[in-house]
Design a protein around this motif. Structure first.
Motif, PDB file in Angstrom:
ATOM      1  N   GLU A 156       0.821  -1.215   0.000  1.00  0.00           N
ATOM      2  CA  GLU A 156       0.000   0.000   0.000  1.00  0.00           C
ATOM      3  C   GLU A 156       0.857   1.268   0.000  1.00  0.00           C
ATOM      4  O   GLU A 156       0.517   2.256  -0.641  1.00  0.00           O
ATOM      5  N   SER A 157       1.998   1.234   0.690  1.00  0.00           N
ATOM      6  CA  SER A 157       2.862   2.419   0.748  1.00  0.00           C
ATOM      7  C   SER A 157       3.358   2.821  -0.637  1.00  0.00           C
ATOM      8  O   SER A 157       3.497   4.012  -0.938  1.00  0.00           O
ATOM      9  N   VAL A 158       3.606   1.862  -1.493  1.00  0.00           N
ATOM     10  CA  VAL A 158       4.077   2.161  -2.850  1.00  0.00           C
ATOM     11  C   VAL A 158       2.933   2.720  -3.689  1.00  0.00           C
ATOM     12  O   VAL A 158       3.117   3.690  -4.429  1.00  0.00           O
ATOM     13  N   ARG A 159       1.755   2.139  -3.564  1.00  0.00           N
ATOM     14  CA  ARG A 159       0.591   2.663  -4.300  1.00  0.00           C
ATOM     15  C   ARG A 159       0.286   4.088  -3.866  1.00  0.00           C
ATOM     16  O   ARG A 159       0.020   4.962  -4.694  1.00  0.00           O
ATOM     17  N   GLU A 160       0.341   4.349  -2.554  1.00  0.00           N
ATOM     18  CA  GLU A 160       0.086   5.701  -2.045  1.00  0.00           C
ATOM     19  C   GLU A 160       1.143   6.682  -2.538  1.00  0.00           C
ATOM     20  O   GLU A 160       0.828   7.829  -2.881  1.00  0.00           O
ATOM     21  N   ALA A 161       2.399   6.246  -2.578  1.00  0.00           N
ATOM     22  CA  ALA A 161       3.484   7.111  -3.050  1.00  0.00           C
ATOM     23  C   ALA A 161       3.268   7.479  -4.516  1.00  0.00           C
ATOM     24  O   ALA A 161       3.450   8.639  -4.905  1.00  0.00           O
ATOM     25  N   ALA A 162       2.869   6.516  -5.326  1.00  0.00           N
ATOM     26  CA  ALA A 162       2.633   6.781  -6.750  1.00  0.00           C
ATOM     27  C   ALA A 162       1.484   7.767  -6.936  1.00  0.00           C
ATOM     28  O   ALA A 162       1.573   8.706  -7.736  1.00  0.00           O
ATOM     29  N   THR A 163       0.413   7.585  -6.163  1.00  0.00           N
ATOM     30  CA  THR A 163      -0.736   8.488  -6.252  1.00  0.00           C
ATOM     31  C   THR A 163      -0.356   9.891  -5.804  1.00  0.00           C
ATOM     32  O   THR A 163      -0.661  10.880  -6.484  1.00  0.00           O
ATOM     33  N   ALA A 164       0.311   9.991  -4.675  1.00  0.00           N
ATOM     34  CA  ALA A 164       0.712  11.308  -4.155  1.00  0.00           C
ATOM     35  C   ALA A 164       1.668  12.011  -5.111  1.00  0.00           C
ATOM     36  O   ALA A 164       1.556  13.216  -5.343  1.00  0.00           O
TER      37      ALA A 164
END
Length: 112
Positions: free
Chosen positions: A73-81
């Motif tokens: 999830e941290s990687v998905r959130e980083a990509a979105t942000a």
């Protein structure tokens, strides 16, 4: 799926001919590569190409990428942000410094 990659002009020509003749088995074409359906017929076509061009055809089994199952999830959130950042010219390395997102070095070290 089966990924078929060709490394010579002759192998590319054979791949193109197979893809044109058996469109129902082809998921997608990429010029010198193609994705075949994971059926026995798809395997037959891939192996036939490799038999004809032994040193110039590579066959790999692939599976669809499921970002929710395969990526933390941290990687998905980083990509979105990162894609929603204020300045589109900010590099990710600079963006991640003061953010709660993983650094580029951390992302490069971790296997999926």
């Amino acid at each position: 799926m089966l990924l078929v990659v060709t490394y010579s002009q002759a192998a590319r020509t054979s791949l193109r001919n197979v893809c044109r003749t058996h469109e129902d088995c082809v998921v997608r074409r990429f010029g010198r590569a193609a994705l075949f359906r994971a059926t026995e017929f798809g395997a037959f076509l891939a192996l036939r190409l490799r038999e004809k061009h032994p040193d110039d055809v590579q066959v790999e089994r692939t599976e669809p990428f499921n970002e929710f199952r395969d990526v933390p999830e941290s990687v998905r959130e980083a990509a979105t942000a990162y894609e929603c950042r204020e300045n589109p010219n900010t590099a990710y390395a600079k963006f991640a410094v003061d953010a709660p997102h993983p650094s580029p070095a951390t992302l490069k070290r971790r296997e999926l």
